[in-house]
Design an enzyme around this catalytic site. Structure first.
Site, PDB file in Angstrom:
ATOM      1  N   THR B   1       0.835  -1.204   0.000  1.00 50.49           N
ATOM      2  CA  THR B   1       0.000   0.000   0.000  1.00 50.49           C
ATOM      3  C   THR B   1       0.870   1.253   0.000  1.00 50.49           C
ATOM      4  OG1 THR B   1      -1.690  -1.165   1.259  1.00 50.49           O
ATOM      5  CG2 THR B   1      -1.819   1.238   1.244  1.00 50.49           C
ATOM      6  N   ARG B  29     -11.615  -9.297  -2.501  1.00 55.25           N
ATOM      7  CA  ARG B  29     -11.378  -8.822  -1.133  1.00 55.25           C
ATOM      8  C   ARG B  29     -11.074  -7.315  -1.159  1.00 55.25           C
ATOM      9  NH1 ARG B  29      -6.344  -6.552   1.254  1.00 55.25           N
ATOM     10  NH2 ARG B  29      -6.553  -6.796   3.484  1.00 55.25           N
ATOM     11  N   VAL B  30     -11.660  -6.603  -0.227  1.00 51.49           N
ATOM     12  CA  VAL B  30     -11.391  -5.174  -0.099  1.00 51.49           C
ATOM     13  C   VAL B  30     -10.742  -4.924   1.256  1.00 51.49           C
ATOM     14  CG1 VAL B  30     -12.395  -2.869  -0.052  1.00 51.49           C
ATOM     15  CG2 VAL B  30     -13.377  -4.618  -1.541  1.00 51.49           C
ATOM     16  N   GLY B  31      -9.623  -4.241   1.244  1.00 54.93           N
ATOM     17  CA  GLY B  31      -8.958  -3.890   2.492  1.00 54.93           C
ATOM     18  C   GLY B  31      -9.371  -2.503   2.964  1.00 54.93           C
ATOM     19  N   ASP B  32      -8.518  -1.892   3.768  1.00 54.10           N
ATOM     20  CA  ASP B  32      -8.882  -0.587   4.350  1.00 54.10           C
ATOM     21  C   ASP B  32      -8.654   0.582   3.403  1.00 54.10           C
ATOM     22  OD1 ASP B  32      -6.013  -1.346   4.957  1.00 54.10           O
ATOM     23  OD2 ASP B  32      -5.959   0.774   5.462  1.00 54.10           O
ATOM     24  N   GLY B  53      -1.015  -1.589   6.511  1.00 55.78           N
ATOM     25  CA  GLY B  53      -0.874  -2.684   7.475  1.00 55.78           C
ATOM     26  C   GLY B  53      -1.899  -3.770   7.224  1.00 55.78           C
TER      27      GLY B  53
END
Lengths: 168, 136
Positions: B1, B29-32, B53
């Site tokens: 990221t 999938r989706v992260g932050d 992270g």
């Protein structure tokens, strides 16, 4: 002159210094410097924070040593799948995309969503089609995939195959 | 990221975050990173924040918005807010977390509990700071 400042972060997956070659470390350091400079120059000339963060992130997306754009990690199917967001603190306007493929700079697509659509968040094929409609630069799959990412993906797949099956 | 936060000469704040996800992640999938308030948030009256992270941990803590709220409502500086967010409900939110932030007064922050976050910053005409490792 009023205060201006920029901070960037660039994830590069490798956490252990012993696993990073001096050449790779130097390349990452150079990439950070380039990105910082791209954003800082805009601020120094009196440009907007929004333009500065987009330019800084574009620079990192274009650099294969960081995990975004070119150099992204690969999903379980071995595909690049990218997410991005941008937010303007002045207006609270924002744009975001996820599971995007082929778009060279997802951060610019997020900005396009913020500025050219009525929405905040567009996903997957819809985001890709939105990018095409608005003439954003697209790249073929091999542009995004690096040897390092492919190697890491292979290691994960091989490890998965060694694990006992826990699902139907 | 990867991500950036900035304060311009007009006093406006902005943030951008972009990611290639995690190796071997589930398709879709989706992260932050793309979730506003999760990994990305900016508001002129407080600060701009970008996170990196363990995406699911950062999402569950709404940590970018947590930093914003700590600056706005508790009156913390960007650094103080990031440090507090880093330890927010540490038992429930275990994982790698890293933040960069700038508050409306131009205070910059780089806080992380992990070595995954390379970073750099430059304030006005001062010399740039660049770090590949957390301890630099």
């Amino acid at each position: 002159m009023k205060t201006y400042a920029i901070v960037i972060h660039g994830g590069a997956v490798t956490m252990d210094p012993s696993k990073l070659s001096p050449e790779e470390e130097a390349a990452q350091r150079h990439g950070l410097q380039e990105s910082l400079q791209a954003g800082w120059e805009i601020l120094h000339r009196g440009g907007s924070a929004l333009d500065a963060v987009e330019a800084a992130v574009q620079s990192l997306e274009n650099n294969e040593h960081f995990n975004a754009g070119r150099g992204s990690s690969l999903n379980m199917q071995g595909e690049v799948q990218m997410d991005a967001a941008i937010m303007d603190g002045r207006t609270l306007n924002a744009g975001a995309v996820n599971s995007v493929r082929y778009v060279k700079n997802p951060v610019s697509l997020a900005r396009m969503v913020m500025e050219k659509s009525e929405h905040v968040y567009i996903a997957g094929d819809g985001a890709t089609e939105f990018a095409l409609q608005h003439g954003l630069t697209m790249e073929a799959v091999h542009y995004f995939e690096t040897e390092k990412a492919r190697k890491e993906w292979l290691e994960i797949i091989q490890e998965e195959e060694k694990q006992p099956q826990e699902h139907d | 990221t990867v991500g950036a936060v900035a304060l311009d000469q007009e006093g406006n704040l902005a943030v951008a975050t972009s990611t290639g996800g995690i190796e071997g992640q589930q398709k879709g999938r989706v992260g932050d990173s793309p979730v506003l308030g999760g990994g990305t948030y900016a508001a002129n009256e407080a600060c701009a924040v970008s996170c990196t992270g363990d995406g699911e941990v950062i999402l569950r803590g709404a940590l970018a918005h947590e930093v914003y709220a700590l600056v706005k409502y508790k009156g913390l500086t960007a650094s103080e807010a990031c440090r507090e967010a880093l330890h927010l409900r540490a038992e429930d939110l275990k994982g790698d977390k890293g933040f960069i932030a700038i508050d409306k007064d131009g205070n910059v922050a780089v806080e992380s509990n992990t070595n995954i976050m390379r970073c750099a910053y430059r304030i006005g005409d001062e010399q740039p700071f660049v770090a590949v490792w957390r301890e630099e």
